[in-house]
Every structure is written in C-alpha cells, then in structure tokens.
Design an enzyme around this catalytic site. Structure first.
Site, PDB file in Angstrom:
ATOM      1  N   ILE A   1      69.318  23.888  72.968  1.00 53.12           N
ATOM      2  CA  ILE A   1      68.301  24.822  73.475  1.00 53.12           C
ATOM      3  C   ILE A   1      68.958  26.057  74.085  1.00 53.12           C
ATOM      4  O   ILE A   1      68.311  26.866  74.731  1.00 53.12           O
ATOM      5  CB  ILE A   1      67.442  24.134  74.560  1.00 53.12           C
ATOM      6  CG1 ILE A   1      68.331  23.632  75.720  1.00 53.12           C
ATOM      7  CG2 ILE A   1      66.638  22.987  73.965  1.00 53.12           C
ATOM      8  CD1 ILE A   1      67.566  23.241  76.974  1.00 53.12           C
TER       9      ILE A   1
ATOM     10  N   HIS B   1      64.740  21.359  69.093  1.00 54.65           N
ATOM     11  CA  HIS B   1      64.323  20.929  70.434  1.00 54.65           C
ATOM     12  C   HIS B   1      63.877  22.102  71.293  1.00 54.65           C
ATOM     13  O   HIS B   1      63.899  22.030  72.518  1.00 54.65           O
ATOM     14  CB  HIS B   1      65.445  20.139  71.123  1.00 54.65           C
ATOM     15  CG  HIS B   1      65.666  18.775  70.509  1.00 54.65           C
ATOM     16  ND1 HIS B   1      66.783  18.020  70.741  1.00 54.65           N
ATOM     17  CD2 HIS B   1      64.896  18.041  69.675  1.00 54.65           C
ATOM     18  CE1 HIS B   1      66.695  16.875  70.057  1.00 54.65           C
ATOM     19  NE2 HIS B   1      65.561  16.872  69.411  1.00 54.65           N
TER      20      HIS B   1
ATOM     21  N   GLN C   1      69.884  20.927  67.650  1.00 56.05           N
ATOM     22  CA  GLN C   1      69.174  20.195  68.700  1.00 56.05           C
ATOM     23  C   GLN C   1      69.373  20.887  70.039  1.00 56.05           C
ATOM     24  O   GLN C   1      68.839  20.443  71.042  1.00 56.05           O
ATOM     25  CB  GLN C   1      69.728  18.760  68.792  1.00 56.05           C
ATOM     26  CG  GLN C   1      69.485  17.918  67.548  1.00 56.05           C
ATOM     27  CD  GLN C   1      70.231  16.598  67.620  1.00 56.05           C
ATOM     28  OE1 GLN C   1      71.451  16.521  67.470  1.00 56.05           O
ATOM     29  NE2 GLN C   1      69.509  15.524  67.845  1.00 56.05           N
TER      30      GLN C   1
ATOM     31  N   CYS D   1      47.964  34.699  84.677  1.00 55.64           N
ATOM     32  CA  CYS D   1      46.954  33.859  85.329  1.00 55.64           C
ATOM     33  C   CYS D   1      47.490  33.100  86.551  1.00 55.64           C
ATOM     34  O   CYS D   1      46.727  32.435  87.248  1.00 55.64           O
ATOM     35  CB  CYS D   1      46.353  32.882  84.311  1.00 55.64           C
ATOM     36  SG  CYS D   1      47.443  31.503  83.922  1.00 55.64           S
TER      37      CYS D   1
ATOM     38  N   CYS E   1      47.193  29.413  80.148  1.00 53.86           N
ATOM     39  CA  CYS E   1      46.701  30.382  79.152  1.00 53.86           C
ATOM     40  C   CYS E   1      47.609  30.457  77.919  1.00 53.86           C
ATOM     41  O   CYS E   1      47.307  31.158  76.973  1.00 53.86           O
ATOM     42  CB  CYS E   1      46.515  31.769  79.780  1.00 53.86           C
ATOM     43  SG  CYS E   1      48.066  32.634  80.136  1.00 53.86           S
TER      44      CYS E   1
ATOM     45  N   SER F   1      76.887  16.032  66.860  1.00 59.21           N
ATOM     46  CA  SER F   1      75.702  15.209  67.131  1.00 59.21           C
ATOM     47  C   SER F   1      76.060  13.754  66.878  1.00 59.21           C
ATOM     48  O   SER F   1      76.699  13.429  65.879  1.00 59.21           O
ATOM     49  CB  SER F   1      74.527  15.606  66.233  1.00 59.21           C
ATOM     50  OG  SER F   1      73.448  14.710  66.445  1.00 59.21           O
ATOM     51  N   SER F   2      75.657  12.884  67.797  1.00 64.13           N
ATOM     52  CA  SER F   2      75.897  11.451  67.615  1.00 64.13           C
ATOM     53  C   SER F   2      74.783  10.808  66.796  1.00 64.13           C
ATOM     54  O   SER F   2      74.798   9.603  66.572  1.00 64.13           O
ATOM     55  CB  SER F   2      75.978  10.750  68.975  1.00 64.13           C
ATOM     56  OG  SER F   2      76.853  11.436  69.817  1.00 64.13           O
TER      57      SER F   2
ATOM     58  N   ASN G   1      82.293  14.652  64.731  1.00 62.74           N
ATOM     59  CA  ASN G   1      81.799  14.297  66.060  1.00 62.74           C
ATOM     60  C   ASN G   1      82.851  13.469  66.792  1.00 62.74           C
ATOM     61  O   ASN G   1      83.599  12.725  66.163  1.00 62.74           O
ATOM     62  CB  ASN G   1      80.487  13.503  65.930  1.00 62.74           C
ATOM     63  CG  ASN G   1      79.746  13.400  67.242  1.00 62.74           C
ATOM     64  OD1 ASN G   1      79.555  14.403  67.929  1.00 62.74           O
ATOM     65  ND2 ASN G   1      79.349  12.200  67.618  1.00 62.74           N
TER      66      ASN G   1
HETATM   67 ZN    ZN Z   1      48.889  32.029  82.186  1.00 67.07          ZN
END
Ligand code: ZN
Length: 258
Positions: A111, A127, A109, A163, A138, A201-202, A226
C-alpha cells in the site's frame, strides 16, 4: 552486492532467460519487496508491530468501525514509516525492466506507493493504497498527505473537509473485500501472462496467493523470489530464497546487459 550462493546465481541466470523469452511477463510483489525500504511486514511475527497488537484484530474493518482511534493509533507508526520510505534497488530495477518492455504489469499487495515512486507505470494495487483517504459518510476521496501529516505529528484523526465525518485510508483491512476493479484486472493479467515472477511475497494471504495458480493453470512459467519458502516453490520453474533487493537488480542486469 553481497556474494550469493551458486544456486542463487543459477536461478538469476535462468530467470533472466525466461524474462527475455517471455512475451508477457508480470510481477506479483508483497511485503518482502518493501522491507528493504524500512517498511515492516505488519502481518509477520517479530515485525515489532505484531508484538504490541494482534494485527488481525486491530487492522480489521470491525475495529475501525467500533474503535477507530484504536486502529489509528496502531496505524500511526506504520504511516510514518511509509511516508518516509524511498524505493529500494528492487523497485528501481523493476521500473527499468518495465521501461525496457520486459515487464507488462506489476500486481502488488503493498500500500506504500513505492513502485510508482520508482517510476513504474502499470501497477495494480490489490490491497489498496495510502495515497488517498475516503469519507466514511459521503464517500468522497481526498489526497492523504494533508490529513495524515497532522495525524502523524499531533495524533489528530483525519476528518472529511465536506461533511466532517471520519476519513478511512483506502487500504484494505482484514475482513474487507479487495477493490473489485483491481482484483478483476489482477486475475485477467494472471491468466494472460506467460511468465509470473513472485517477489517478496510468502503467498499466505488469500485470495491474492491464488493468483500464481491461475497463471500456472494456463501454462505460464513461474519464478519465486522470497526469503522463505512458499506453497508453490515445488511447482516453480525457479525459486530463489534470498532478498529481493539483491536478486531483482541482478536479474535486471542480466536481462538488460548480460
Ligand atoms: Zn464526507
């Protein structure tokens, strides 16, 4: 290593046995896996991030769309902590277990890319990841470091080199669907495993919190490590309420050298 209670020692030994016997073990990791690396659990009360802003509100897709600067200002200290973080003993131990063939895959989970930085090969990021940003217009992807470093230092919001539109981190915000490919893979892995280790993790955030049920329904063993109890502790073969950075290395040592 700090001295652990007898119950934890017994849990470590039993978990190591299960890992040795398993044909296909997988690990599900959450925020608690990275807190020993200094990354706060932004969903938890008392993390410091919660007290300033309600994460459910500010870390939501809606806030990002309407007030991206508000989202980015909240995100700024977290991004900084993630960029500076290094894998802890639990990340390193898990990478060793994978290398030795005891772990088939890691569902996370988180990042923060710390499993990959520790050398783990097969990580399913449920996640999303802070590794890349995507253009809101774009949809091109770019590596995040060249854009997020000036943002951390000067507060300049990241914009698309193609862009000029605003870039969004490829992390899943509240109110946003999980990445389809990762979610399908995580379900496949959960149904195919014969042992699932939940670590740090809980099991509070759905739908990821439902994955261990899918494993249990198909007869897999379940181990939960945990700090606090989870809704599935009563159904687990073993549960250890300690820090993952103490327990995962101890289990790994048992499996590899015990
Ligand atoms: Zn763009």
């Amino acid at each position: 290593m700090k001295s652990l209670p007898d119950s934890a020692q017994a849990g470590i030994k039993f978990s190591a046995e299960l890992l040795r016997k398993a044909k296909r073990a997988i690990v599900l990791t959450g925020a608690g896996f990275s807190t020993p690396s200094g990354i706060p659990d932004f969903r938890s009360e008392g993390s410091g991030l919660w007290s300033r802003d309600e994460p459910l509100e500010v870390a939501s897709l809606l806030t990002f769309r309407i007030h991206p600067e508000k989202f980015y200002m909240w995100f700024r200290p977290l991004v900084n902590q993630i960029f500076e973080a290094i894998p802890n003993a639990a990340h390193r131990a898990l990478a060793e277990l994978e290398k030795a063939g005891y772990v088939h895959s890691i569902l996370t989970q988180n990042i923060d890319m710390l499993h990959q930085k520790a050398g783990t090969m097969h990580v399913v990021e449920l996640h999303g990841t802070l590794k890349t940003l995507s253009c809101t217009q774009c949809f091109r992807k770019v590596e995040s470091v060249p854009y997020l470093e000036p943002f951390i230092k000067q507060g300049v919001l990241p914009h698309c080199p193609h862009c000029g539109a605003l870039l969004k981190p490829d992390v899943i915000l509240f109110g946003e669907q999980l990445p389809q490919k990762a979610w399908l893979e995580a379900q496949r892995e959960s149904r195919a495993c014969d042992l699932m280790l939940v670590a740090g993790s809980s099991l509070e955030v759905m739908p990821v919190a439902g994955l261990p049920m899918q494993a249990l329904d198909r007869g897999a063993h379940l181990v939960i490590i945990n700090n606090s109890t989870t809704y599935l502790n009563t159904r687990a073969d073993a549960s250890i309420q300690e820090n993952v950075s103490d327990i995962i290395p101890a289990i790994t040592e048992q499996v590899l050298y015990g």
